[in-house]
Scaffold this motif. Structure first.
Motif, PDB file in Angstrom:
ATOM      1  N   CYS A 194       0.855  -1.198   0.000  1.00 49.92           N
ATOM      2  CA  CYS A 194       0.000   0.000   0.000  1.00 49.92           C
ATOM      3  C   CYS A 194       0.889   1.246   0.000  1.00 49.92           C
ATOM      4  O   CYS A 194       1.797   1.375   0.821  1.00 49.92           O
ATOM      5  CB  CYS A 194      -0.908   0.008   1.222  1.00 49.92           C
ATOM      6  SG  CYS A 194      -1.888   1.519   1.390  1.00 49.92           S
ATOM      7  N   CYS A 197      -1.494   6.368  -0.889  1.00 45.65           N
ATOM      8  CA  CYS A 197      -1.797   7.467  -1.809  1.00 45.65           C
ATOM      9  C   CYS A 197      -3.193   8.031  -1.583  1.00 45.65           C
ATOM     10  O   CYS A 197      -3.508   9.123  -2.051  1.00 45.65           O
ATOM     11  CB  CYS A 197      -1.653   6.997  -3.253  1.00 45.65           C
ATOM     12  SG  CYS A 197      -2.867   5.717  -3.696  1.00 45.65           S
ATOM     13  N   LYS A 198      -4.066   7.254  -0.914  1.00 44.84           N
ATOM     14  CA  LYS A 198      -5.444   7.667  -0.573  1.00 44.84           C
ATOM     15  C   LYS A 198      -6.349   7.821  -1.808  1.00 44.84           C
ATOM     16  O   LYS A 198      -7.391   8.486  -1.721  1.00 44.84           O
ATOM     17  CB  LYS A 198      -5.453   8.960   0.247  1.00 44.84           C
ATOM     18  CG  LYS A 198      -4.435   8.999   1.380  1.00 44.84           C
ATOM     19  CD  LYS A 198      -4.930   8.333   2.632  1.00 44.84           C
ATOM     20  CE  LYS A 198      -3.860   8.147   3.677  1.00 44.84           C
ATOM     21  NZ  LYS A 198      -3.447   9.287   4.395  1.00 44.84           N
ATOM     22  N   CYS A 200      -8.038   5.482  -3.013  1.00 44.82           N
ATOM     23  CA  CYS A 200      -9.241   4.713  -2.655  1.00 44.82           C
ATOM     24  C   CYS A 200     -10.198   5.579  -1.840  1.00 44.82           C
ATOM     25  O   CYS A 200     -11.416   5.497  -2.004  1.00 44.82           O
ATOM     26  CB  CYS A 200      -8.867   3.444  -1.894  1.00 44.82           C
ATOM     27  SG  CYS A 200      -7.734   3.720  -0.517  1.00 44.82           S
ATOM     28  N   CYS A 279      -6.675   1.561  -7.238  1.00 46.95           N
ATOM     29  CA  CYS A 279      -5.462   1.308  -6.452  1.00 46.95           C
ATOM     30  C   CYS A 279      -4.250   1.073  -7.371  1.00 46.95           C
ATOM     31  O   CYS A 279      -4.257   0.162  -8.199  1.00 46.95           O
ATOM     32  CB  CYS A 279      -5.668   0.094  -5.541  1.00 46.95           C
ATOM     33  SG  CYS A 279      -4.224  -0.225  -4.502  1.00 46.95           S
TER      34      CYS A 279
HETATM   35  S1  SF4 Z   1      -5.441   3.281  -3.319  1.00 48.20           S
HETATM   36 FE1  SF4 Z   1      -5.660   3.015  -1.105  1.00 48.20          FE
HETATM   37  S2  SF4 Z   1      -5.084   0.874  -0.728  1.00 48.20           S
HETATM   38 FE2  SF4 Z   1      -4.311   1.413  -2.779  1.00 48.20          FE
HETATM   39  S3  SF4 Z   1      -2.206   2.101  -2.452  1.00 48.20           S
HETATM   40 FE3  SF4 Z   1      -3.472   3.939  -2.382  1.00 48.20          FE
HETATM   41  S4  SF4 Z   1      -3.989   4.162  -0.182  1.00 48.20           S
HETATM   42 FE4  SF4 Z   1      -3.196   2.074  -0.441  1.00 48.20          FE
END
Ligand code: SF4
Length: 450
Positions: A194, A197-198, A200, A279
């Protein structure tokens, strides 16, 4: 029965048993087993013993279903990325369904091969069917994610999905239970793929994922799983409570009806799963995010955020979030479709439906005391966990001083939870009594709105 000892099957069994070693459990070489799993259709595999600490909170249930279990084989099957990212969710759902079928087929093949070697093995479903007669209690008999993490197949991302170091979160999981002892066990990977990056968080249409990592199960369940158990129950309630077709169509559009038919005919469809779609983690996945971040956001994240669609919500906090973040999406208030058969099962479900965002600034102890058809009491504590995140703790019986004591007739309480009665109706009839801070009743309903 007199001839049983001389029956050909019995004689063959005795000959084979005599030829076997005296070992209690068969042994499997991990390299050979790995090869079998990959040849059967898995894209990666790991092994854990039933004694591993990571299985502490599900070992009893696994052994209840498979008393002979000694080891678990965790498999990963890769999903194609572009279909999952498509705003046309029929395309994404086709990929989900296809990969689930593939994972089930791979697990079936592995079990068949082990059985042919005299090894006991079984493959609980990757998803469905589940033990749904327990619904709304815990219906699944194995939690695949902790097994996969223990087996070195990834770590949990902020969005609560397993991220494989290479395939990212574009995977589906399966677990095979076996009575064999496996040569070398797998260990968890030593970093989390993970990226924090946020994306999601930004893509989730109902705000179910908070930047701190808290997860609003109720919001996710109500929207993403609208055409699964709870949403289907709610749809049936709408159908049967409509006095005629015009009334039904005032409440439910023709396209929603067709969508429910589609889920019943072709497999239940997820409404979003956008957290998985956006993601960027994983060696095979990360390139477009690293080489052209603006392009990645424009091509992958924005189309999902911009999509005009209906968002199903059962709590006002979620409705407010959608209106603020995605004003172009239609908010539809629906029931959760969750009906508890006992107050005890209601209390035990609370940690799963807890909404940390609604508990901001709350530190409170509730005593719930039920009487009538069911005598049951519990203490519910809402407070800060060791990581400063909001947590809920359940203890049977009344413990310590309560900020609010809720005493209720058990059947009336279940009717309030189902939305058939209001607290005011029950208070007037003295089927619900409150002692302490009345403000905390509102807080309780907000924190545990399923
Ligand atoms: S999208 Fe969410 S789960 Fe995927 S890498 Fe970014 S923070 Fe992590």
């Amino acid at each position: 029965m007199a001839h049983l000892q001389n029956h050909p099957t019995v004689l063959r069994f005795k000959r084979e048993r005599a030829a076997q070693s005296n070992e209690e459990s068969p042994r499997l070489a991990d390299a050979t087993l790995r090869e079998l799993c990959l040849d059967s259709g898995a894209d990666d595999v790991g092994f854990v013993s039933i004694d591993r600490a990571e299985l502490d909170n599900q070992r009893a249930e696994i052994l209840e279903n498979f008393p002979w279990a000694r080891s678990l084989i965790s498999i990963v099957c890769r999903m194609n990325r572009e279909p999952i990212r498509s705003p046309a969710r029929s395309v994404a759902n086709l990929e989900f369904h296809h990969t689930v079928d593939h994972a089930e087929a791979a697990a079936h093949t592995i079990v068949a091969a082990l059985e042919a070697q005299g090894v006991r093995a079984a493959n609980p479903a990757s998803g469905f069917p589940m033990e749904v007669e327990r619904f709304p209690g815990k219906s699944w008999i194995i939690s695949h994610k902790p097994v996969a993490v223990a087996a070195g197949l990834g770590q949990m991302g902020i969005h609560r999905n397993v991220i494989h170091p290479r395939f990212g979160n574009f995977i589906l999981l399966g677990t095979i239970v076996t009575d064999a002892v496996i040569g070398e066990e797998s260990k968890p990977i030593d970093y989390n793929p993970c990226l924090e990056c946020k994306l999601c968080v930004a893509a989730c249409p109902v705000g179910a994922i908070s930047p701190s990592g808290d997860f609003d199960f109720g919001a996710c369940f109500t929207h993403n799983y609208r055409e699964f158990m709870g949403g289907f129950n709610d749809w049936v309630e709408t159908l049967v409570s409509s006095k005629d077709a015009p009334t039904y169509y005032e409440r439910t559009s023709a396209s929603e009806t067709a969508s429910m038919w589609q889920s019943l005919s072709f497999g239940a469809s997820y409404k979003a799963a956008y957290c998985i779609a956006v993601c960027p983690a994983g060696d095979d996945v990360i390139a477009p995010f690293l080489t052209n971040r603006a392009g990645f956001l424009k091509e992958v994240v924005k189309p999902l955020q911009d999509k005009v669609e209906t968002i199903y919500v059962s709590a006002e906090t979620t409705a407010a979030y959608v209106r603020r973040r995605f004003p172009h999406k239609r908010v539809k208030r629906v029931g959760s479709g969750i009906r508890f058969s006992s107050v005890e099962s209601f209390v035990k479900s609370l940690p799963r439906v807890f909404r940390p965002a609604a508990a901001e600034g709350v530190n409170a102890i509730y005593h719930l005391v039920f009487s009538g058809a069911e005598d049951y009491a519990a203490t519910i504590s809402i407070g800060d966990g060791p990581d400063s995140r909001k947590r809920v703790m359940i203890t049977e019986g009344c413990v310590g001083h309560a900020d609010l004591r809720i005493a209720a007739d058990s059947q009336t309480w279940l009717a309030i939870v189902a939305g058939d009665r209001t607290p005011a109706w029950a208070l007037i009839r003295r089927k619900l009594r409150l002692r302490g801070s009345l403000r905390l009743m509102k807080v309780f309903r907000a924190c545990f709105a399923a």
